[in-house]
Motif scaffolding. Structure first.
Motif, mmCIF file in Angstrom:
data_model
loop_
_atom_site.group_PDB
_atom_site.id
_atom_site.type_symbol
_atom_site.label_atom_id
_atom_site.label_comp_id
_atom_site.label_asym_id
_atom_site.label_seq_id
_atom_site.Cartn_x
_atom_site.Cartn_y
_atom_site.Cartn_z
ATOM 1 N N MET A 32 17.098 -29.607 -24.369
ATOM 2 C CA MET A 32 15.917 -29.862 -25.189
ATOM 3 C C MET A 32 14.687 -30.101 -24.315
ATOM 4 S SD MET A 32 14.599 -30.074 -28.173
ATOM 5 C CE MET A 32 13.000 -30.580 -28.747
ATOM 6 N N GLU A 33 14.903 -30.780 -23.172
ATOM 7 C CA GLU A 33 13.782 -31.077 -22.279
ATOM 8 C C GLU A 33 13.167 -29.797 -21.726
ATOM 9 O OE1 GLU A 33 16.697 -32.481 -22.167
ATOM 10 O OE2 GLU A 33 16.282 -34.557 -22.741
ATOM 11 N N LEU A 34 14.026 -28.809 -21.403
ATOM 12 C CA LEU A 34 13.514 -27.552 -20.850
ATOM 13 C C LEU A 34 12.753 -26.766 -21.913
ATOM 14 C CD1 LEU A 34 13.298 -25.857 -18.351
ATOM 15 C CD2 LEU A 34 15.531 -24.851 -18.856
ATOM 16 N N ALA A 37 11.072 -28.101 -24.398
ATOM 17 C CA ALA A 37 9.793 -28.793 -24.528
ATOM 18 C C ALA A 37 8.863 -28.444 -23.373
ATOM 19 C CB ALA A 37 10.020 -30.299 -24.590
ATOM 20 N N PHE A 38 9.437 -28.355 -22.163
ATOM 21 C CA PHE A 38 8.627 -28.004 -20.994
ATOM 22 C C PHE A 38 7.992 -26.625 -21.156
ATOM 23 C CE2 PHE A 38 8.266 -25.843 -16.901
ATOM 24 C CZ PHE A 38 7.428 -26.713 -16.215
#
Length: 639
Positions: free
Chosen positions: A1-3, A5-6
């Protein structure tokens, strides 16, 4: 999920920074570094989820939904401001309607509806991520050198608006990531509208009368598609009580009559974004923009968002007769007629534009058929078209700056004048229409699919359109391949950023063609299996590997002699008769008169000209769309 968002947020931050940076040196560092980061992050994401099927991320945010509504309203108000400034009443009316609908949707229709898994990743998403991250960022790098030359040709004292240009390019990338990651269709719609407005601003970048006129044509046509999109969302929210794209596709599978109207509305949005007839003229008008804009719109972003949505909805089209027939017929007619019109064009960018519209029509038709085999072919068409078209647009832009023309007839001896660029351009053209390159393999798979489904009309459209495709590409390829004489090499001043970008695109063509069996095994087949529960492929693995080996051999032959310092043997020009003036290529003919030896293509304007064919296509497709929407509305009323 972080990637995820990035990838959605980082290009947005870069866009904000570039809007403030005025130094050309700093801009080069920021654009080059950011493009590399985006490309690497995209490939890392592809590697992380390759073969994982569909992965959903539990994320539901009312704050994000409100922010998306604010963005939708702000975009419409921006268009309204331009409409007032340039006195375009239709654009102004559409902008006001969109403001009202956007506010009403958040406050009334979508209130209380929650999409638990707001974001997702599947194989089609990964394919789009690779296209956006590698090709899109590569075009941004190419734009560094191109826009430097472009600014140098501006009148003395003209304002340097490159900060806005590069900011819009990266904002485009951010919006595309939002489109391909969002299962919440309201969020997807926001990304959709951002790309529409960015395209509007980029097409009108030069602020000439022609640019302004074409930018408003684009915004009007795409706002019609946006209007259809949001009306489809209203139906999903009020009638179905859902805004999840995945859930809507499931509803369409077991209740096709209920989903027919929103599917037709969403299909109309995809058709306008993909520049299908009768909306194709906005993409032709985009040719007035700087070449990086054309490349970005035609290859990795704007139009690919349209066919991405259509491919996602393909399972619905397969079981719902009305929207399926609308999409199939619109795509098939657009493919054939735009291929015909490309024959009559000598302007290289217009040939590329018509070819883009035609090939998007073929992908659209595959989506409309909606079978596993059709989606297999459509995904490969999307990939190879994105790579080859980006390379060709970049090559044409560089050639135009160095030979002073984008006309194909002025590309005589380009193999001598710009040997590296000519080879790169030839590679892009061969990828579009010659076996064993990927585009023709995918077209063959499309033909097999149409035969297997008994779509006789589509077979006819594909056969005649493919014949026209061969003609206009072969004319251009022949012009590039002609070698005679020894002119000055004019490509020595090409910017390094342009060589880097075009080299990356050429390498991608070769790698994807050689690796086509692996792409089928790792990305395309898993997506088809996830959606349909079966593995499909019209071309056997053995044949794919044979094509891969042949592609590698052709690439080696094409570029083997490049960079050799040895001088080949030069011989005098032989004109098959008594030479009158060797430098002018004139010889004495059989009637003792002087004749100039020339090589000029055949365009057949009277047969395949725009004035002849365009009204037919626009009328046919408009009637198909109107009838389909009317039939879908009648079906809803009958429930």
């Amino acid at each position: 999920m972080e990637l995820l968002a990035f990838l959605m947020i980082f290009p947005l931050v870069v866009a904000a920074v570039l809007l403030l940076v005025r130094s050309n040196g700093a801009r080069k560092v920021i654009v080059g570094g950011s493009a590399a980061i985006i490309a690497v992050a995209s490939l890392v994401l592809v590697g992380m989820y390759l073969g994982a099927g569909r992965v959903e991320f539990e994320f539901s945010s009312s704050a994000l939904s409100i922010l998306c509504t604010v963005v939708d309203v702000a975009l419409s108000l921006l268009v309204l401001g331009y409409a007032v400034r340039y006195k375009n009443a239709l654009a102004g009316v559409l902008a006001v309607v969109m403001v009202v609908l956007a506010i009403g949707f958040e406050v009334v229709a979508a209130h209380g509806i929650e999409v638990v898994h707001g974001f997702y990743v599947d194989a089609l998403t990964l394919l789009m991520v690779a296209v956006i991250g590698v090709i899109g960022s590569g075009i941004c790098v190419y734009a560094l050198g191109y826009m430097e030359d472009f600014q140098a040709h501006e009148p003395e004292g003209a304002a340097d608006r490159r900060p806005l240009f590069f900011a819009l390019m990266f904002l485009f990338l951010s919006a595309m990531y939002l489109i391909v990651f969002s299962d919440n269709m309201a969020w997807l719609f926001t990304g959709w509208e951002i790309t529409t407005v960015c395209s509007f601003l980029l097409i009108g970048y030069t602020r000439t009368e022609e640019a302004i006129r074409n930018s408003f044509r684009q915004i009007i046509m795409n706002m019609i598609g946006g209007l259809a999109f949001i009306l489809g969302l209203y139906y999903c929210a009020i009638v179905l009580g859902e805004l999840s794209l995945e859930t809507f596709i499931a509803v369409g599978n077991y209740a096709p009559v209920v989903a027919a109207l929103p599917a037709a509305l969403l299909a109309l949005a995809g058709i306008t974004k993909a520049a299908q007839m009768p909306f194709h003229t906005w993409l032709l008008g985009a040719m007035v923009a700087p070449t990086p804009t054309s490349a970005l719109l035609h290859s990795s972003t704007m139009v690919k968002a349209g066919v991405f949505l259509l491919l996602k909805l393909a399972p619905v089209f397969a079981v719902s007769l009305i929207p399926g027939a609308m999409v199939v017929l619109t795509g098939g007619i657009t493919f054939m007629l735009c291929s015909f019109m490309a024959i009559s064009q000598s302007n290289a960018k217009r040939v590329l534009a018509y070819s883009t519209i035609a090939n998007l029509g073929l992908i659209t038709a595959c989506a409309g058929v909606g079978t596993p085999e059709a989606i297999w072919a459509g995904m490969f068409l999307l990939l190879f078209h994105a790579i080859a078209k980006s390379l060709l647009f970049l090559c044409v832009g560089t050639a135009e700056h160095h030979i002073g023309s984008r006309d194909i007839e002025d590309m005589d001896l380009l193999f001598e004048r710009m040997p590296k660029l000519a080879r790169l351009m030839m590679l892009g053209i061969m990828c579009m229409f010659i076996a064993p390159f990927g585009m023709l393999v995918a077209k063959w798979a499309t033909l097999v699919t149409f035969v297997d489904t008994g779509q006789v009309a589509l077979i006819v459209l594909l056969a005649f359109g493919s014949g026209a495709t061969f003609m206009f590409w072969a004319k251009w390829l022949g012009k590039l391949a002609g070698i005679a004489g020894s002119l000055e090499n004019v490509e020595l001043t090409v910017h390094r950023s342009e060589w880097i970008a075009t080299g990356v695109m050429a390498a991608l063509i070769v790698l994807c063609c050689v690796g086509m069996p692996l792409l089928s095994w790792g990305i395309v087949e898993p997506y088809v299996y996830t959606v349909y529960g079966t593995v499909a492929g019209d071309i056997s693995d053995g044949n794919l590997w044979l094509a891969a080996i042949m592609c590698a051999f052709i690439a080696i032959v094409l570029f083997a002699g490049l960079g050799s310092k040895g001088k080949g043997r030069r011989v005098d020009i032989y004109l098959a008769g008594a030479t009158a003036e060797k430098g002018e290529r004139r010889f004495i003919n059989s009637l003792s008169g002087a004749t100039e030896a020339t090589a000029r293509n055949w365009y057949m304007e009277g047969i395949f000209g725009e004035k002849t064919i365009r009204p037919i296509g626009e009328l046919c497709c408009a009637v198909i769309i109107v009838v389909a929407l009317a039939a879908a509305c009648a079906g809803v009323l009958a429930l």
